[in-house]
Design a protein around this motif. Sequence first.
Motif, short mmCIF file in Angstrom:
data_model
loop_
_atom_site.label_atom_id
_atom_site.label_comp_id
_atom_site.label_asym_id
_atom_site.label_seq_id
_atom_site.Cartn_x
_atom_site.Cartn_y
_atom_site.Cartn_z
N THR A 190 18.44 6.19 -10.58
CA THR A 190 17.02 5.60 -10.37
C THR A 190 16.18 6.13 -11.60
OG1 THR A 190 16.26 7.69 -9.29
CG2 THR A 190 17.09 5.88 -7.76
N ASN A 191 16.73 6.64 -12.47
CA ASN A 191 16.17 7.38 -13.76
C ASN A 191 14.91 7.98 -13.09
OD1 ASN A 191 15.28 8.02 -16.04
ND2 ASN A 191 14.05 5.96 -16.44
N HIS A 204 17.37 9.30 -19.15
CA HIS A 204 18.01 8.70 -20.10
C HIS A 204 18.13 9.59 -21.41
CE1 HIS A 204 18.33 4.30 -19.13
NE2 HIS A 204 17.11 4.50 -18.55
N LEU A 235 26.99 3.08 -22.72
CA LEU A 235 27.29 2.56 -21.24
C LEU A 235 26.49 3.31 -20.32
CD1 LEU A 235 31.26 1.96 -21.74
CD2 LEU A 235 29.21 0.42 -22.00
N HIS A 237 23.52 4.57 -20.26
CA HIS A 237 22.43 4.11 -20.32
C HIS A 237 22.34 3.11 -19.17
CE1 HIS A 237 20.46 7.06 -22.66
NE2 HIS A 237 21.50 6.96 -23.73
N LEU A 238 23.29 2.25 -19.02
CA LEU A 238 23.14 1.00 -18.28
C LEU A 238 23.23 1.63 -17.03
CD1 LEU A 238 22.83 -1.69 -18.72
CD2 LEU A 238 25.31 -2.15 -19.06
N PHE A 239 24.02 2.50 -16.66
CA PHE A 239 23.91 2.96 -15.07
C PHE A 239 22.63 3.78 -14.82
CE2 PHE A 239 28.58 2.35 -16.19
CZ PHE A 239 28.84 1.67 -14.92
N VAL A 240 22.02 4.35 -15.85
CA VAL A 240 20.78 5.28 -15.66
C VAL A 240 19.63 4.02 -15.22
CG1 VAL A 240 19.02 6.86 -16.41
CG2 VAL A 240 21.70 7.08 -17.12
N GLY A 241 19.08 4.31 -14.18
CA GLY A 241 18.02 3.47 -13.64
C GLY A 241 18.51 1.92 -13.16
N SER A 242 19.74 1.74 -13.02
CA SER A 242 20.13 0.63 -12.27
C SER A 242 20.42 0.52 -10.94
CB SER A 242 21.23 0.07 -12.87
OG SER A 242 22.75 0.78 -12.71
N HIS B 204 17.53 7.15 -28.54
CA HIS B 204 17.59 6.63 -26.98
C HIS B 204 16.40 7.26 -26.46
CE1 HIS B 204 21.07 4.11 -26.55
NE2 HIS B 204 21.75 4.93 -27.20
N ASN B 230 10.05 1.82 -15.54
CA ASN B 230 11.43 2.10 -14.68
C ASN B 230 11.69 0.88 -13.98
OD1 ASN B 230 13.48 3.69 -14.27
ND2 ASN B 230 12.50 5.10 -12.86
N GLY B 232 13.81 -2.10 -13.65
CA GLY B 232 14.99 -2.81 -13.73
C GLY B 232 16.09 -2.18 -14.90
N TYR B 233 16.91 -2.87 -15.49
CA TYR B 233 18.04 -2.16 -16.13
C TYR B 233 17.24 -1.86 -17.62
CZ TYR B 233 20.88 -4.56 -12.97
OH TYR B 233 21.52 -4.98 -11.78
N ALA B 234 18.07 -0.78 -18.17
CA ALA B 234 17.57 -0.23 -19.57
C ALA B 234 17.89 -1.13 -20.52
CB ALA B 234 18.05 1.41 -19.60
N HIS B 237 18.04 0.31 -24.37
CA HIS B 237 19.14 1.18 -24.63
C HIS B 237 20.51 0.61 -24.73
CE1 HIS B 237 17.01 4.73 -23.71
NE2 HIS B 237 16.59 4.07 -22.47
N LEU B 238 20.79 -0.69 -24.60
CA LEU B 238 21.95 -1.43 -24.80
C LEU B 238 21.73 -1.85 -26.27
CD1 LEU B 238 24.28 -2.23 -23.31
CD2 LEU B 238 23.31 -4.32 -22.39
N LYS B 475 36.40 7.06 -26.48
CA LYS B 475 35.98 6.20 -25.35
C LYS B 475 37.53 5.60 -24.51
CE LYS B 475 31.64 4.04 -25.38
NZ LYS B 475 30.96 5.52 -25.64
N MET B 482 34.54 -2.29 -20.62
CA MET B 482 33.29 -2.53 -20.31
C MET B 482 32.39 -3.23 -21.65
SD MET B 482 30.79 -0.17 -18.04
CE MET B 482 29.12 -0.58 -18.34
N ILE B 486 30.77 -6.82 -21.95
CA ILE B 486 29.13 -6.98 -22.34
C ILE B 486 28.90 -7.68 -23.59
CG2 ILE B 486 27.21 -5.62 -23.13
CD1 ILE B 486 27.79 -3.41 -21.02
#
Lengths: 505, 505
Positions: A190-191, A204, A235, A237-242, B204, B230, B232-234, B237-238, B475, B482, B486
């Motif tokens: 949920t960041n 983040h 990657l 960062h995409l899960f952080v807060g999603s 970041h 906060n 939605g998705y970050a 960061h992508l 990685k 993944m 993307i």
Amino acid sequence: MQRIYSSSLQKINQISQKCWKSTSTRVELTQVRYPKLKRGNYSVISDKHISTFEKIIPGRVLTSATDDLESFNTDWLRTARGNSSVVLKPKSTEEVSEILKFCNQERLAVCPQGGNTGLVAGSVPVFDEVILNLSLMRKIESIDTASGVIVCEAGCILEELDNVLREKDLMMPLDLGAKGSCQIGGNVSTNAGGLRLLRYGSMHANTLGLIAVKADGTVVDALNCLKKDNTGYALHHLFVGSEGTLGVVTKVAIQCPRVPQAVSLMFLGLSDFASVMETTQRAKGFLGEILSSCELMDLECADAVVQNMKLKLPLERMPFYMLLETSGSNAAHDEEKLNAFLEAVMNQGLVMDGTVITEPSRLKAVWHLRECIAEALLRDGYVYKYDVTLPAQKFYDLVPFFNDKLKEAGALRCCAFGHLGDGNVHFNVTSTEFSYKLLGLIEPSIYEWTSKHRGSISAEHGIGLKKRDFLKFSKTAEAIEMMRDIKQVMDPNGILNPYKVLPAI
Amino acid sequence: MQRIYSSSLQKINQISQKCWKSTSTRVELTQVRYPKLKRGNYSVISDKHISTFEKIIPGRVLTSATDDLESFNTDWLRTARGNSSVVLKPKSTEEVSEILKFCNQERLAVCPQGGNTGLVAGSVPVFDEVILNLSLMRKIESIDTASGVIVCEAGCILEELDNVLREKDLMMPLDLGAKGSCQIGGNVSTNAGGLRLLRYGSMHANTLGLIAVKADGTVVDALNCLKKDNTGYALHHLFVGSEGTLGVVTKVAIQCPRVPQAVSLMFLGLSDFASVMETTQRAKGFLGEILSSCELMDLECADAVVQNMKLKLPLERMPFYMLLETSGSNAAHDEEKLNAFLEAVMNQGLVMDGTVITEPSRLKAVWHLRECIAEALLRDGYVYKYDVTLPAQKFYDLVPFFNDKLKEAGALRCCAFGHLGDGNVHFNVTSTEFSYKLLGLIEPSIYEWTSKHRGSISAEHGIGLKKRDFLKFSKTAEAIEMMRDIKQVMDPNGILNPYKVLPAI
């Protein structure tokens, strides 16, 4: 405003305790309260599913047939209740992977759940989603004292991590009121923000890496433990807060700061919001690198804490209170900076009264006044909770904007507290019980107002179920479209935490 | 090691100046140097394309027919050269959008380019990609002095932004050797690190929001300017660190710190790496919140600076030098902390000699010694440049591991400098000219070694062309998969910066 406030104060005194006791009654089902919500085209859980789950995690499948699932279905604020008949408690990433792979094959919707302390109904099911509860994943894998990096499973409780770290002269970079029950996986997903973001940054900034399981069961190991790693897309960062909609976070690596040598807390009383703003700017100047927290609570919040939690304030009743914390490496230097700051703000008449606390147990007690505001307000009965970021000069404007009309419509309190240093205000309205009328007076008006003033409709609480249809007030259509594209590629069947974050189509 | 070093030192003295002068000769084409690289199935630029570009950005289309495109095709390190025949210089997000929309329709590959100071051949074309150069997008849109947020276009030069901010008592959170020509869009797109990440965090942490144009021309406006958002998705960061492969960043919002009241710099000489490590730990303890940089340069780096840049060190020749910077709000307090630190490390015999600098012009001069190492090494002729993060105790191990065999094979220098405080070492090898033999001795061995010691194969330089086939060392297969997912959803035709970041299939 004053008149209305006085009369509602009396009302609160009469009813708040009664209401709090009555919250043991069941919360209305989310699907009843929000009749426009339609269940997605997911499978309904069957005995066949249950027996497969039992094979994957024997003895750790809770069902409504044999267990009371009320607490898993109901959010902490008691504003939303799902109707799930099964709770799964995996103990490893591999088990989470097997569960999700099966759910994806079977088109079973899943609601990932940490400490269930979220404030936007994101961590409870909306309909009958399978609850994937991470509370048994509580292993700390490593603590590197040289680099300050902790690696642990998602179900570890924030406060417990902090306690373990402090034995090694380290601390968690985040601290929030729910620390006693929130889990680090939820904090990351949920960041989460909290009381010291000002100094130590967001999730983040502090999450170095993580392991997450995608909807199809694929384990994405992005568990970088290094402060600097610039190898490909961000990657984690995409899960952080999603909020569990793109994958289930099972393990995290967090960069932790050292415990400061000296910590001081000031509790200040101020007469108006202009003085609060000026004092905040002064604090940033005088205290610079040692300022670790800069918080506000208004009088109605303070009254709630006194009345509903039976706590005592260190100062007389005043329109505004500020908590300023400093953390530094030299107590004498910090004290000198603090004194220079206090002299400046007192001489200028910005601060009416104040107290400086350095003794650890007193420090904890005064921090508790701020931390328990959320619970104190909840004890009024029902809380309409908003968490927005606003430009500094607009920080407190929501209260005068809404106060009179909401009080006239039956609101008990209309108040604000929050993180001054970050522009993040928690605007809260309480009533004895849920009222469509009050809700209609606040929403979507508050989001329109916030958007008009270029604020964010969610500073730190996230979107969850409650704010998803208001996302457009903070995100452009193209940004929401990009979110949908990412959701589609990560979770093509949409099984992960449906009805959350993304707006209904 | 000493013997080889001495002999190569003489050799360097004889040839380094000659070599630097000879760099005006053309760099070998990337497609010739790396014959395994195959051009993707993209269209070849035609007069029809050129005339459409001329309609979109009249007068700002450079072609090889009329202009010298050498500098746009060649990377700063002079290790890679593309063969593009067209450079486009848009002035707005809308123009970037129109260009990309057209390129996507026509299947023209595009190489986005900022200041072209990247070190992994990420900002120059590999074959004949259209160069999309952002250097004309240099508007500063706003600076909010209260919140410290700057909003500006991608082509703004880092140093120029810093100069403008300093007039308002703010500064850019990042600082790097290339600041005089690197652009903020490139800094964001590559997640640039630099000299003060230790204190002010990564891109970041500091990029609040941005506008990026997707491959199909869609403008994704994620230009949040608030410290906390906060919703939605970050998304931003992508784009941070994706090196122009997911979209072209055209505008950014950066959180900037206040200029510290007091800045001091220590230049220390040390006899061995164990002392360097211990001094680093001591600095973190004694200097705590005021430590703003903690850098290393070894003797070979220092010699390169002296010989090739004709600069003078403030201390005698010693095996290791450290630069420690403090930034605080009270000069007297900082000085006291500095003195306590120096007393401790001198008494313990960790530091052989040192000097403390507070006078601004001297401070700049001493910082320049560190900042110009990259250029000094380049003047040897050719540089094999590696940028890895390693656990603290392994920080310097690459030099003894490689030195003897590389020197025997003709290397001039085999040295290391970098960001001690972050575990980020820059391992550099120089030779008079490019040698397949040296390259083969270093790669993939260095990445295997780094991976074995749980390091990152790119701490801050990114992946670009040069490291993409080594991505697997940092990685997992699932993480790379993944990334591909993307990339596919963001840029289905793969027109954006092809051959970069993602490994060849």
